[in-house]
Write a protein that holds these residues in place. Structure first.
Motif, PDB file in Angstrom:
ATOM      1  N   HIS A 143      42.554  46.621  47.895  1.00  0.00           N
ATOM      2  CA  HIS A 143      43.678  47.352  47.293  1.00  0.00           C
ATOM      3  C   HIS A 143      43.766  48.762  47.872  1.00  0.00           C
ATOM      4  CE1 HIS A 143      46.021  49.380  44.092  1.00  0.00           C
ATOM      5  NE2 HIS A 143      46.601  48.194  43.978  1.00  0.00           N
ATOM      6  N   THR A 174      37.838  43.380  45.857  1.00  0.00           N
ATOM      7  CA  THR A 174      39.260  43.517  45.514  1.00  0.00           C
ATOM      8  C   THR A 174      39.683  44.977  45.521  1.00  0.00           C
ATOM      9  OG1 THR A 174      39.110  41.531  44.138  1.00  0.00           O
ATOM     10  CG2 THR A 174      41.005  42.964  43.790  1.00  0.00           C
ATOM     11  N   ALA A 175      38.813  45.861  45.009  1.00  0.00           N
ATOM     12  CA  ALA A 175      39.114  47.287  44.974  1.00  0.00           C
ATOM     13  C   ALA A 175      39.278  47.841  46.390  1.00  0.00           C
ATOM     14  CB  ALA A 175      38.015  48.035  44.229  1.00  0.00           C
ATOM     15  N   MET A 195      38.421  46.397  38.918  1.00  0.00           N
ATOM     16  CA  MET A 195      38.456  45.311  39.900  1.00  0.00           C
ATOM     17  C   MET A 195      37.043  45.074  40.440  1.00  0.00           C
ATOM     18  SD  MET A 195      41.682  46.659  42.182  1.00  0.00           S
ATOM     19  CE  MET A 195      43.170  47.327  41.421  1.00  0.00           C
ATOM     20  N   SER A 196      36.866  43.922  41.074  1.00  0.00           N
ATOM     21  CA  SER A 196      35.617  43.706  41.788  1.00  0.00           C
ATOM     22  C   SER A 196      35.593  44.618  43.009  1.00  0.00           C
ATOM     23  CB  SER A 196      35.510  42.248  42.227  1.00  0.00           C
ATOM     24  OG  SER A 196      36.513  41.945  43.183  1.00  0.00           O
TER      25      SER A 196
END
Length: 337
Positions: free
Chosen positions: A199, A195-196, A191-192
């Motif tokens: 999450h 985004t990581a 993931m970017s």
């Protein structure tokens, strides 16, 4: 009454139902043979013993039916025994194979207690597990990941893989999060960075919902999400990108500092940097007295953590309490020259 018994019987696992049937048939045939051949089987337990031995096809031959009716009964017992016991054994073997496949595929729920849960399979989690093997073998580890197809440590005792989305409560429950010692959330590798981090924070919220007092260590990649991670309840935040850049910067001017930090953090050898709750015998003693006690144990008291704040050089007269966490540097014993 019969309906209640029938309802509980039908709800029972198939192996338990099979054992009940075998037990009842053994009793019934034992009773029949006891009344058919009182001379051959003078005691009721002798008939039961014969029924069990015959049904399992062991056949010691210590008791043998003498009448036609008794031998016909023996034939029925042998045939039923072959069917029921063969099915029983094969069902157990089949269940064991299914359980192994489920463990390998990550669909089997964990029964570990006081264990560590690590989220995400990457080089960091791999190194974490390798370190756990060497230093804290008494604690089991459960890995949660949704990208793996099979367990990376299927044949290793004390390690289990759970396949699933860590933001789902069902996945965390399969990892037995309510009995866990701590949770480590690593950043997603596919993931970017933004985004990581999002999450990871979502996983943190799901974990705290399942067990509010669980100690959670969270890896964050972007500075902007550090405050959000704190608000979400992270007990410890590992800003991996910031730490790496800081080490690279300092290693340019202070050569060897990266090697020193790795040496201090490596729990397989001394010197070793560690934390521990304030020992009972240290409570209500001054920080200076704590340093003296640590020195006698070949340790250096570097500082304390109190109310979420780290004090690296507190006033020497400050009193230690049970709420304090001590930062100690364990040293090898001095050599006699």
């Amino acid at each position: 009454m019969f309906q209640i018994v029938q309802r509980y019987y039908l709800r029972a696992p198939i192996l338990l139902r099979l054992l009940i049937v075998i037990f009842l048939l053994t009793i019934i045939f034992g009773v029949l043979l006891f009344f058919l051949e009182r001379e051959t089987f003078p005691h009721f337990f002798d008939a039961i013993w014969w029924a069990v031995i015959t049904a399992t096809t062991v056949g010691y031959g210590d008791y043998v039916p003498m009448t036609i009716a008794g031998r016909v009964l023996a034939i029925i017992v042998v045939l039923l025994g072959l069917g029921f016991f063969t099915y029983f054994v094969t069902h157990i073997a089949g269940a064991a194979i299914v359980e192994k496949k489920s463990a390998k595929k990550g669909t089997l729920s964990s029964h570990f207690k006081d264990h560590y849960i690590i989220v995400g399979w990457n080089e960091r989690s791999k190194q974490f597990i390798e370190q756990m093997k060497r230093t804290y073998m008494e604690h089991s580890v459960v890995l949660i990941d949704q990208t793996l197809d099979e367990s990376p440590f299927f044949h290793q005792k004390g390690f289990q893989f759970i396949k699933g989305n860590p933001t789902f409560e069902k996945t965390l429950q399969k990892a037995n999060i309510k009995e866990a010692r701590a949770l480590i959330i690593t950043a997603g590798k596919e993931m970017s960075e933004q985004t990581a981090d999002a999450h990871s924070i979502l996983t943190l919220l799901a974990a705290k919902h399942c067990k509010s007092d669980l100690y959670v260590s969270l890896e964050i990649l972007t500075d902007e999400q550090i405050s959000n991670a704190k608000h979400a309840g992270a007990d410890e935040i590992i800003a991996s990108n910031f730490l790496a850049s800081l080490l690279m910067k300092e290693s340019m001017e202070q050569q060897g500092i990266a090697d020193l930090l790795l040496l201090l953090l490596d729990s397989t050898d001394l010197p070793q940097l560690q934390t521990l709750p304030c020992p009972h015998e240290w409570m209500h003693k001054s920080f200076l007295e704590g340093r003296q006690l640590a020195h006698k144990q070949h340790q250096i008291l570097l500082g304390i953590r109190r109310n979420g704040k780290i004090l690296t050089h507190p006033n020497e007269s400050i009193l230690l309490s049970k709420e304090d966490t001590l930062f100690l540097l364990s040293l090898p014993e001095p050599e006699n020259r």
